[in-house]
Design a protein around this motif. Structure first.
Motif, PDB file in Angstrom:
ATOM      1  N   VAL A 121      20.722  47.643  38.954  1.00  0.00           N
ATOM      2  CA  VAL A 121      21.399  47.828  37.661  1.00  0.00           C
ATOM      3  C   VAL A 121      22.633  48.699  37.849  1.00  0.00           C
ATOM      4  O   VAL A 121      23.715  48.401  37.315  1.00  0.00           O
ATOM      5  N   ALA A 122      22.489  49.778  38.600  1.00  0.00           N
ATOM      6  CA  ALA A 122      23.623  50.671  38.849  1.00  0.00           C
ATOM      7  C   ALA A 122      24.731  49.964  39.595  1.00  0.00           C
ATOM      8  O   ALA A 122      25.917  50.230  39.356  1.00  0.00           O
ATOM      9  N   THR A 123      24.372  49.057  40.489  1.00  0.00           N
ATOM     10  CA  THR A 123      25.391  48.271  41.196  1.00  0.00           C
ATOM     11  C   THR A 123      26.229  47.477  40.212  1.00  0.00           C
ATOM     12  O   THR A 123      27.465  47.417  40.322  1.00  0.00           O
ATOM     13  N   GLY A 124      25.574  46.867  39.236  1.00  0.00           N
ATOM     14  CA  GLY A 124      26.303  46.131  38.216  1.00  0.00           C
ATOM     15  C   GLY A 124      27.201  47.020  37.390  1.00  0.00           C
ATOM     16  O   GLY A 124      28.344  46.656  37.073  1.00  0.00           O
ATOM     17  N   VAL A 125      26.710  48.217  37.047  1.00  0.00           N
ATOM     18  CA  VAL A 125      27.502  49.145  36.239  1.00  0.00           C
ATOM     19  C   VAL A 125      28.726  49.626  37.010  1.00  0.00           C
ATOM     20  O   VAL A 125      29.851  49.626  36.486  1.00  0.00           O
ATOM     21  N   ILE A 126      28.536  50.030  38.267  1.00  0.00           N
ATOM     22  CA  ILE A 126      29.665  50.518  39.076  1.00  0.00           C
ATOM     23  C   ILE A 126      30.679  49.412  39.294  1.00  0.00           C
ATOM     24  O   ILE A 126      31.895  49.628  39.209  1.00  0.00           O
ATOM     25  N   THR A 127      30.194  48.214  39.568  1.00  0.00           N
ATOM     26  CA  THR A 127      31.101  47.083  39.785  1.00  0.00           C
ATOM     27  C   THR A 127      31.902  46.790  38.530  1.00  0.00           C
ATOM     28  O   THR A 127      33.116  46.527  38.596  1.00  0.00           O
ATOM     29  N   ALA A 128      31.252  46.832  37.370  1.00  0.00           N
ATOM     30  CA  ALA A 128      31.950  46.585  36.105  1.00  0.00           C
ATOM     31  C   ALA A 128      33.011  47.648  35.855  1.00  0.00           C
ATOM     32  O   ALA A 128      34.121  47.338  35.388  1.00  0.00           O
ATOM     33  N   LEU A 129      32.699  48.898  36.170  1.00  0.00           N
ATOM     34  CA  LEU A 129      33.671  49.974  35.995  1.00  0.00           C
ATOM     35  C   LEU A 129      34.851  49.801  36.947  1.00  0.00           C
ATOM     36  O   LEU A 129      36.005  50.013  36.557  1.00  0.00           O
ATOM     37  N   MET A 130      34.576  49.418  38.187  1.00  0.00           N
ATOM     38  CA  MET A 130      35.656  49.169  39.147  1.00  0.00           C
ATOM     39  C   MET A 130      36.551  48.026  38.674  1.00  0.00           C
ATOM     40  O   MET A 130      37.783  48.092  38.781  1.00  0.00           O
ATOM     41  N   LEU A 131      35.934  46.988  38.140  1.00  0.00           N
ATOM     42  CA  LEU A 131      36.688  45.842  37.650  1.00  0.00           C
ATOM     43  C   LEU A 131      37.571  46.239  36.474  1.00  0.00           C
ATOM     44  O   LEU A 131      38.761  45.888  36.430  1.00  0.00           O
ATOM     45  N   ALA A 132      37.019  46.992  35.531  1.00  0.00           N
ATOM     46  CA  ALA A 132      37.792  47.431  34.371  1.00  0.00           C
ATOM     47  C   ALA A 132      38.927  48.356  34.784  1.00  0.00           C
ATOM     48  O   ALA A 132      40.058  48.250  34.279  1.00  0.00           O
ATOM     49  N   LEU A 133      38.651  49.269  35.708  1.00  0.00           N
ATOM     50  CA  LEU A 133      39.667  50.208  36.167  1.00  0.00           C
ATOM     51  C   LEU A 133      40.793  49.480  36.900  1.00  0.00           C
ATOM     52  O   LEU A 133      41.979  49.783  36.691  1.00  0.00           O
ATOM     53  N   ALA A 134      40.427  48.523  37.746  1.00  0.00           N
ATOM     54  CA  ALA A 134      41.440  47.778  38.486  1.00  0.00           C
ATOM     55  C   ALA A 134      42.326  46.962  37.548  1.00  0.00           C
ATOM     56  O   ALA A 134      43.544  46.873  37.745  1.00  0.00           O
TER      57      ALA A 134
ATOM     58  N   ARG B  36      43.030  47.674  34.468  1.00  0.00           N
ATOM     59  CA  ARG B  36      43.881  48.576  33.693  1.00  0.00           C
ATOM     60  C   ARG B  36      45.002  49.163  34.540  1.00  0.00           C
ATOM     61  O   ARG B  36      46.152  49.233  34.099  1.00  0.00           O
ATOM     62  N   LEU B  37      44.677  49.598  35.755  1.00  0.00           N
ATOM     63  CA  LEU B  37      45.663  50.302  36.574  1.00  0.00           C
ATOM     64  C   LEU B  37      46.572  49.366  37.363  1.00  0.00           C
ATOM     65  O   LEU B  37      47.760  49.654  37.538  1.00  0.00           O
ATOM     66  N   PHE B  38      46.013  48.243  37.844  1.00  0.00           N
ATOM     67  CA  PHE B  38      46.776  47.381  38.748  1.00  0.00           C
ATOM     68  C   PHE B  38      47.009  45.977  38.208  1.00  0.00           C
ATOM     69  O   PHE B  38      47.752  45.202  38.804  1.00  0.00           O
ATOM     70  N   GLY B  39      46.365  45.644  37.117  1.00  0.00           N
ATOM     71  CA  GLY B  39      46.529  44.303  36.559  1.00  0.00           C
ATOM     72  C   GLY B  39      45.621  43.275  37.182  1.00  0.00           C
ATOM     73  O   GLY B  39      45.768  42.080  36.934  1.00  0.00           O
ATOM     74  N   GLY B  40      44.665  43.701  37.988  1.00  0.00           N
ATOM     75  CA  GLY B  40      43.749  42.778  38.641  1.00  0.00           C
ATOM     76  C   GLY B  40      43.140  43.400  39.875  1.00  0.00           C
ATOM     77  O   GLY B  40      43.150  44.621  40.050  1.00  0.00           O
ATOM     78  N   VAL B  41      42.610  42.566  40.728  1.00  0.00           N
ATOM     79  CA  VAL B  41      41.867  43.005  41.911  1.00  0.00           C
ATOM     80  C   VAL B  41      42.543  42.488  43.169  1.00  0.00           C
ATOM     81  O   VAL B  41      43.119  41.407  43.174  1.00  0.00           O
ATOM     82  N   ASN B  42      42.472  43.276  44.233  1.00  0.00           N
ATOM     83  CA  ASN B  42      42.881  42.807  45.550  1.00  0.00           C
ATOM     84  C   ASN B  42      41.837  43.238  46.562  1.00  0.00           C
ATOM     85  O   ASN B  42      40.797  43.802  46.219  1.00  0.00           O
ATOM     86  N   GLY B  43      42.094  42.984  47.837  1.00  0.00           N
ATOM     87  CA  GLY B  43      41.122  43.316  48.867  1.00  0.00           C
ATOM     88  C   GLY B  43      40.828  44.793  48.962  1.00  0.00           C
ATOM     89  O   GLY B  43      39.700  45.192  49.304  1.00  0.00           O
ATOM     90  N   ASP B  44      41.806  45.636  48.665  1.00  0.00           N
ATOM     91  CA  ASP B  44      41.582  47.079  48.701  1.00  0.00           C
ATOM     92  C   ASP B  44      40.565  47.507  47.657  1.00  0.00           C
ATOM     93  O   ASP B  44      39.701  48.355  47.917  1.00  0.00           O
ATOM     94  N   VAL B  45      40.650  46.944  46.470  1.00  0.00           N
ATOM     95  CA  VAL B  45      39.700  47.272  45.408  1.00  0.00           C
ATOM     96  C   VAL B  45      38.294  46.832  45.798  1.00  0.00           C
ATOM     97  O   VAL B  45      37.317  47.568  45.606  1.00  0.00           O
ATOM     98  N   VAL B  46      38.183  45.647  46.369  1.00  0.00           N
ATOM     99  CA  VAL B  46      36.877  45.141  46.789  1.00  0.00           C
ATOM    100  C   VAL B  46      36.304  46.021  47.895  1.00  0.00           C
ATOM    101  O   VAL B  46      35.124  46.378  47.884  1.00  0.00           O
ATOM    102  N   GLY B  47      37.131  46.385  48.870  1.00  0.00           N
ATOM    103  CA  GLY B  47      36.667  47.260  49.939  1.00  0.00           C
ATOM    104  C   GLY B  47      36.257  48.624  49.425  1.00  0.00           C
ATOM    105  O   GLY B  47      35.244  49.189  49.847  1.00  0.00           O
TER     106      GLY B  47
END
Length: 236
Positions: free
Chosen positions: A193-206, A208-219
């Protein structure tokens, strides 16, 4: 088997012979957790023979970083620079994607590594903890690969081009063997469950800050989820 071999050649520094076409893995990125079992399993096997919790924690951190070739750790450093940059979205993207290493990168690397090390040395079952955390980290990577809209061309955009929405399901199903470990099943469930929460927060943050996701965000998600799950497992 080609997909698994391509996955391990991408996610680990293990000597696995002649390179396999990366597309074999790209079409099945939900297999990410299998790399977690390999990396976490090797780390767990080594730490089983170490009596000192402090030394065992240090060795576990070293093994997971070295086996991954520090590729995901490099993403964490770049993410830290982008996170700490001031100004517009374009400036944050530039800070994250350039080749220099700034204070944000150093801070992100130190903070996440310290939290991981501190958590591991207090874990009741260190081998099981590092295995659970490593598999969860790879689930986070799989989910971000599936759900994270790319903001630029690169390895993430290539992988994202092959994903299907249902990839999130087999990624979590591959975590079911974790319930066989000698730890409370509630702890494993909470970790997922925590994995899902952290991943969702990373996705939302990315987004907002960068306009999407790249390999750095995934890493970066790999490193942050791993540390977060370890801390969760050691909480009273």
């Amino acid at each position: 088997m080609r997909s698994v071999l391509a996955l391990l050649q991408f996610c680990t520094s293990l000597p696995l012979g002649r390179p396999v076409g990366f597309e074999h893995f790209a079409r099945r990125s939900y297999l990410y957790p299998l790399a977690g079992y390999v990396i976490g399993g090797i780390a767990a096997g080594i730490t089983c023979w170490i009596a000192s919790p402090v030394v065992g924690a240090a060795v576990a951190v070293a093994v997971v970083l070295l086996l991954s070739g520090c590729n995901h750790f490099d993403g964490l450093l770049d993410f830290g620079d982008g996170l700490m940059a001031h100004g517009s979205r374009e400036k944050r993207v530039t800070a994250m994607t350039d080749r220099t290493t700034g204070a944000g990168a150093v801070a992100a690397g130190i903070i996440v590594t310290l939290l991981l090390f501190a958590g591991l040395q207090t874990a009741a079952n260190l081998p099981a903890a590092i295995l659970i955390a490593e598999v969860c980290a790879k689930i986070g990577m799989s989910w971000l690969t599936t759900l994270g809209t790319p903001f630029r061309e690169g390895i993430h955009s290539y992988l994202h081009g092959f994903v299907k929405p249902w990839f999130v399901v087999p990624a979590i199903l591959l975590a079911l063997p974790l319930f066989l470990l000698p730890v409370p099943r509630a702890s494993v469930a909470l970790a997922l469950v925590a994995t899902g929460v952290i991943t969702a927060l990373m996705l939302a943050l990315a987004r907002r800050l960068f306009g999407g996701v790249n390999g750095d965000v995934v890493g970066a998600a790999n490193e942050i989820v791993r540390a977060g799950i370890i801390l969760l497992l050691v909480l009273p």
